[in-house]
Design a protein around this motif. Structure first.
Motif, mmCIF file in Angstrom:
data_model
loop_
_atom_site.group_PDB
_atom_site.id
_atom_site.type_symbol
_atom_site.label_atom_id
_atom_site.label_comp_id
_atom_site.label_asym_id
_atom_site.label_seq_id
_atom_site.Cartn_x
_atom_site.Cartn_y
_atom_site.Cartn_z
ATOM 1 N N ALA A 76 0.829 -1.208 0.000
ATOM 2 C CA ALA A 76 0.000 0.000 0.000
ATOM 3 C C ALA A 76 0.865 1.261 0.000
ATOM 4 C CB ALA A 76 -0.932 0.002 1.212
ATOM 5 N N ASN A 77 1.988 1.216 0.679
ATOM 6 C CA ASN A 77 2.892 2.359 0.728
ATOM 7 C C ASN A 77 3.452 2.662 -0.662
ATOM 8 O OD1 ASN A 77 4.772 4.345 1.856
ATOM 9 N ND2 ASN A 77 6.330 2.788 1.501
ATOM 10 N N LEU A 78 3.853 1.621 -1.397
ATOM 11 C CA LEU A 78 4.406 1.825 -2.735
ATOM 12 C C LEU A 78 3.329 2.288 -3.714
ATOM 13 C CD1 LEU A 78 6.775 -1.300 -3.027
ATOM 14 C CD2 LEU A 78 7.321 1.013 -2.241
ATOM 15 N N VAL A 79 2.143 1.701 -3.599
ATOM 16 C CA VAL A 79 1.035 2.106 -4.464
ATOM 17 C C VAL A 79 0.639 3.549 -4.181
ATOM 18 C CG1 VAL A 79 -1.402 1.686 -5.008
ATOM 19 C CG2 VAL A 79 0.179 -0.247 -4.780
ATOM 20 N N GLY A 80 0.652 3.924 -2.893
ATOM 21 C CA GLY A 80 0.326 5.294 -2.513
ATOM 22 C C GLY A 80 1.278 6.311 -3.115
ATOM 23 N N LEU B 96 4.240 1.764 -8.749
ATOM 24 C CA LEU B 96 4.149 0.454 -9.382
ATOM 25 C C LEU B 96 3.218 0.452 -10.594
ATOM 26 C CD1 LEU B 96 3.918 -1.833 -6.213
ATOM 27 C CD2 LEU B 96 5.962 -1.042 -7.437
ATOM 28 N N GLU B 97 3.524 -0.426 -11.523
ATOM 29 C CA GLU B 97 2.715 -0.618 -12.713
ATOM 30 C C GLU B 97 1.678 -1.705 -12.436
ATOM 31 O OE1 GLU B 97 1.925 0.341 -16.789
ATOM 32 O OE2 GLU B 97 3.261 1.276 -15.316
ATOM 33 N N PRO B 98 0.384 -1.443 -12.649
ATOM 34 C CA PRO B 98 -0.608 -2.503 -12.453
ATOM 35 C C PRO B 98 -0.337 -3.675 -13.386
ATOM 36 C CG PRO B 98 -1.662 -0.355 -12.677
ATOM 37 C CD PRO B 98 -0.233 -0.171 -13.059
ATOM 38 N N ALA B 99 -0.547 -4.887 -12.873
ATOM 39 C CA ALA B 99 -0.253 -6.083 -13.654
ATOM 40 C C ALA B 99 -1.484 -6.633 -14.363
ATOM 41 C CB ALA B 99 0.332 -7.157 -12.742
ATOM 42 N N ASP B 100 -2.653 -6.023 -14.175
ATOM 43 C CA ASP B 100 -3.909 -6.619 -14.641
ATOM 44 C C ASP B 100 -3.922 -6.885 -16.145
ATOM 45 O OD1 ASP B 100 -5.887 -6.196 -12.083
ATOM 46 O OD2 ASP B 100 -4.449 -4.567 -12.286
ATOM 47 N N ASP B 101 -3.558 -5.898 -16.950
ATOM 48 C CA ASP B 101 -3.583 -6.084 -18.403
ATOM 49 C C ASP B 101 -2.587 -7.154 -18.831
ATOM 50 O OD1 ASP B 101 -5.520 -4.154 -18.593
ATOM 51 O OD2 ASP B 101 -4.138 -2.555 -19.194
ATOM 52 N N TRP B 102 -1.386 -7.078 -18.287
ATOM 53 C CA TRP B 102 -0.375 -8.084 -18.619
ATOM 54 C C TRP B 102 -0.826 -9.473 -18.196
ATOM 55 C CZ3 TRP B 102 1.940 -11.017 -14.754
ATOM 56 C CH2 TRP B 102 2.879 -11.945 -15.204
ATOM 57 N N ARG C 5 -5.140 -7.925 -4.174
ATOM 58 C CA ARG C 5 -6.117 -6.904 -4.585
ATOM 59 C C ARG C 5 -6.807 -6.267 -3.379
ATOM 60 N NH1 ARG C 5 -7.220 -10.927 -8.960
ATOM 61 N NH2 ARG C 5 -6.461 -9.988 -10.915
ATOM 62 N N ASP C 6 -7.010 -7.054 -2.325
ATOM 63 C CA ASP C 6 -7.660 -6.530 -1.124
ATOM 64 C C ASP C 6 -6.770 -5.564 -0.352
ATOM 65 O OD1 ASP C 6 -9.900 -8.007 -1.652
ATOM 66 O OD2 ASP C 6 -9.427 -9.625 -0.253
ATOM 67 N N THR C 7 -5.475 -5.547 -0.659
ATOM 68 C CA THR C 7 -4.529 -4.729 0.094
ATOM 69 C C THR C 7 -4.510 -3.281 -0.363
ATOM 70 O OG1 THR C 7 -3.134 -6.688 0.419
ATOM 71 C CG2 THR C 7 -2.093 -4.571 0.816
ATOM 72 N N VAL C 8 -4.992 -3.016 -1.576
ATOM 73 C CA VAL C 8 -4.920 -1.661 -2.141
ATOM 74 C C VAL C 8 -6.320 -1.112 -2.388
ATOM 75 C CG1 VAL C 8 -2.655 -2.012 -3.162
ATOM 76 C CG2 VAL C 8 -4.687 -2.646 -4.465
ATOM 77 N N PRO C 9 -6.502 0.194 -2.319
ATOM 78 C CA PRO C 9 -7.836 0.793 -2.421
ATOM 79 C C PRO C 9 -8.538 0.549 -3.751
ATOM 80 C CG PRO C 9 -6.275 2.360 -1.492
ATOM 81 C CD PRO C 9 -5.477 1.193 -1.974
ATOM 82 N N ASP C 10 -7.770 0.517 -4.870
ATOM 83 C CA ASP C 10 -8.425 0.397 -6.172
ATOM 84 C C ASP C 10 -8.608 -1.046 -6.625
ATOM 85 O OD1 ASP C 10 -5.877 -0.346 -6.905
ATOM 86 O OD2 ASP C 10 -5.477 1.413 -8.160
ATOM 87 N N GLY C 11 -8.159 -2.016 -5.822
ATOM 88 C CA GLY C 11 -8.381 -3.417 -6.132
ATOM 89 C C GLY C 11 -7.597 -3.947 -7.313
ATOM 90 N N TYR D 104 -3.350 -2.769 4.189
ATOM 91 C CA TYR D 104 -3.694 -1.632 3.340
ATOM 92 C C TYR D 104 -3.421 -0.295 4.027
ATOM 93 C CZ TYR D 104 -7.812 -2.025 6.324
ATOM 94 O OH TYR D 104 -8.641 -2.131 7.432
ATOM 95 N N LEU D 105 -3.284 -0.292 5.337
ATOM 96 C CA LEU D 105 -3.010 0.964 6.042
ATOM 97 C C LEU D 105 -1.573 1.403 5.774
ATOM 98 C CD1 LEU D 105 -4.620 0.297 9.556
ATOM 99 C CD2 LEU D 105 -5.573 1.635 7.663
ATOM 100 N N PRO D 106 -1.356 2.597 5.265
ATOM 101 C CA PRO D 106 0.012 3.057 5.003
ATOM 102 C C PRO D 106 0.899 3.049 6.250
ATOM 103 C CG PRO D 106 -1.582 4.500 3.950
ATOM 104 C CD PRO D 106 -2.367 3.573 4.821
ATOM 105 N N GLN D 107 0.269 3.222 7.423
ATOM 106 C CA GLN D 107 1.041 3.291 8.660
ATOM 107 C C GLN D 107 1.247 1.919 9.310
ATOM 108 O OE1 GLN D 107 -1.938 4.739 8.056
ATOM 109 N NE2 GLN D 107 -2.113 6.769 9.018
ATOM 110 N N PHE D 108 0.649 0.862 8.733
ATOM 111 C CA PHE D 108 0.685 -0.433 9.417
ATOM 112 C C PHE D 108 2.112 -0.911 9.658
ATOM 113 C CE2 PHE D 108 0.520 -5.140 9.461
ATOM 114 C CZ PHE D 108 -0.278 -5.298 10.579
ATOM 115 N N SER D 109 2.948 -0.764 8.668
ATOM 116 C CA SER D 109 4.330 -1.234 8.815
ATOM 117 C C SER D 109 5.076 -0.457 9.891
ATOM 118 C CB SER D 109 5.078 -1.123 7.488
ATOM 119 O OG SER D 109 6.399 -1.585 7.627
ATOM 120 N N SER D 110 4.947 0.871 9.884
ATOM 121 C CA SER D 110 5.665 1.670 10.882
ATOM 122 C C SER D 110 5.112 1.425 12.284
ATOM 123 C CB SER D 110 5.582 3.163 10.537
ATOM 124 O OG SER D 110 4.240 3.604 10.521
ATOM 125 N N ILE D 111 3.795 1.205 12.382
ATOM 126 C CA ILE D 111 3.192 0.940 13.691
ATOM 127 C C ILE D 111 3.718 -0.359 14.268
ATOM 128 C CG2 ILE D 111 1.029 0.322 14.870
ATOM 129 C CD1 ILE D 111 -0.381 2.332 13.023
#
Length: 430
Positions: A101-105, A109-115, A134-140, A380-387
């Motif tokens: 989620a941090n990297l996507v935020g 990253l390039e979405p892999a869906d089309d590929w 997919r559940d980890t990021v807001p846009d699925g 999915y929480l951007p702060q989860f890793s730092s917390i």
């Protein structure tokens, strides 16, 4: 998340960092080749595995050269953040859902869906792992192509513990009875880097709580049963565990277990080869974290580990070809056999090496048990890793040292998670 999403990958050691940069010339002197840079997010014991796979890939794709860079797991998130800020990211990187989620935020990253829709591996990767990503990021979207899966287990020495405990009461009894003066211990606690995820896995297995947040959005980390478990765990320190546990990270914990002076050690499937090297395959066993008081098993889902292509890559076609190779049946089976984990490729999951390993059978049985529930951490929480790292690892050490009460520690973590969840909901709704 489905039960099988508890599989996910982890293993840990360090290696020196080489240069990065999308499409940089490695100075090999070979003309006509496309160079892509690959960052291994857990460099060390995995390095020879990737070197072999890169050798195979380059033989099959002579116009592509892969520059391998091994990044220590403890610093990989910082390395990615620095590379993103400097516009000098790799073409392909090993990534887990714990910091996806941090990297996507950062739109890195390039979405892999089309590929993936056109790839030869479409339909051959475990659906629950794809869903977990997919559940980890807001846009699925699919920003991470899964490569491996994992499960928390307790490793033990068969000569010290003939029969694995089935309940937490039996576990604590064994930890005490297997401790012998002056330097034989029933258990070892990971008090240093990486401690919090293991503590969370143990607490939720003990309490049987199946959600990280209640209906109101409040964290369940400080549930009374979780506090009860942590109090019992802290009471083991220096009594039935080594004093050095308070600062032990993964390598030190494994080294201590390797001496044969510790009967049980909690980690995951990924440390299998370390234990085989130290003790021999016939002398070690593994059991899933014991069932709670309800008689049901509760598993905290490990992060899914796999591969991502960075937006900054100037050679995305070559990068995707490398990713496809890594998650193909043969490559994925080889990687997971070497690390002792479960392949994401469903064809590789049927290979004989996997079905013949008792600890993997234990993992599969636990995950497929109808009484098993899976707790999905809020990766999915951007702060989860730092917390769960910088914010609370030092506080957990204070708990072990008796400088902080378990209740205060869990209240602190719960508040941070609750606040992060509220902030996330403000942005994303729900």
């Amino acid at each position: 998340m489905k039960r099988t999403t508890a599989w996910a990958a982890v293993a840990v050691l360090a290696v020196a960092v080489a240069g990065c940069g999308s499409g940089s010339d490695p100075g090999s002197g070979e003309s006509g080749k496309t160079t892509i840079t690959f960052w291994d997010n857990n460099g060390g014991t995995r390095t020879p595995i990737y070197q072999e796979l890169i050798k195979r890939f380059e033989a099959a794709n002579p116009t592509i050269h892969v520059e391998y860079v091994g990044i220590p797991i403890a610093s990989v998130q910082q390395k990615y953040d620095t590379a993103i800020a400097g516009g000098d990211t790799p073409d392909v990187g090993g990534v887990t859902t714990s910091y996806l989620a941090n990297l996507v935020g950062q739109q890195a990253l390039e979405p892999a869906d089309d590929w993936f829709g056109k790839s030869a591996v479409n339909g051959k990767l475990a659906a629950p792992m794809l869903d977990s990503v997919r559940d980890t990021v807001p846009d699925g979207k699919l920003y991470l192509v899964p490569g491996t899966s994992n499960l928390d287990v307790v490793w033990y020495l068969k000569d010290k513990l003939p029969e694995a405990p089935k309940t937490w009461d039996e576990f604590f009894t064994d930890a005490h009875e297997l401790t012998k003066a002056p330097d034989q211990y029933g258990y070892t606690i990971r008090g240093g880097a990486g401690s919090i995820f293991q503590v969370l896995a143990e607490m939720y297995a003990y309490s049987g709580v199946t959600e990280f947040f209640d209906a109101s959005g409040k964290s369940t980390v400080n549930d009374p049963k979780n506090v009860e478990y942590l109090t019992k765990l802290a009471a083991l320190y220096k009594k039935d565990t080594p004093e050095a546990d308070v600062t032990n990270d993964f390598p030190k914990m494994v080294a201590a277990f390797g001496t044969g002076k510790i009967a049980m050690m909690h980690h995951n499937l990924g440390s299998y080869n370390d234990h085989v090297k130290a003790h021999g395959a016939d002398k070690i066993g593994a059991f899933a974290l014991p069932v709670g008081a309800s008689g049901k098993r509760t598993i905290v889902a490990n992060p899914v580990d796999g591969f991502a292509v960075f937006k900054g890559s100037e050679h995305k076609d070559a990068a995707w070809k490398f990713v496809e190779f890594l998650v193909s049946k043969e490559s994925n089976s080889y990687w997971n056999q070497e690390t002792g984990q479960i392949p994401a490729n469903t064809e590789a999951q049927g290979d004989s090496w996997l079905t013949g390993l008792p600890h993997l059978k234990t993992a599969v049985d636990a995950l497929n048990d109808p009484n098993t529930s899976v707790v999905s951490p809020p990766y999915y929480l951007p702060q989860f890793s730092s917390i769960t790292k910088a914010d609370t690892e030092p506080l957990f050490q204070k708990v072990l040292l008796g400088q902080m009460k378990p209740q205060e520690f869990l209240d602190t973590m719960a508040q941070k998670l609750t606040d992060a969840q509220a902030e996330w909901k403000k942005v994303h709704g729900g």
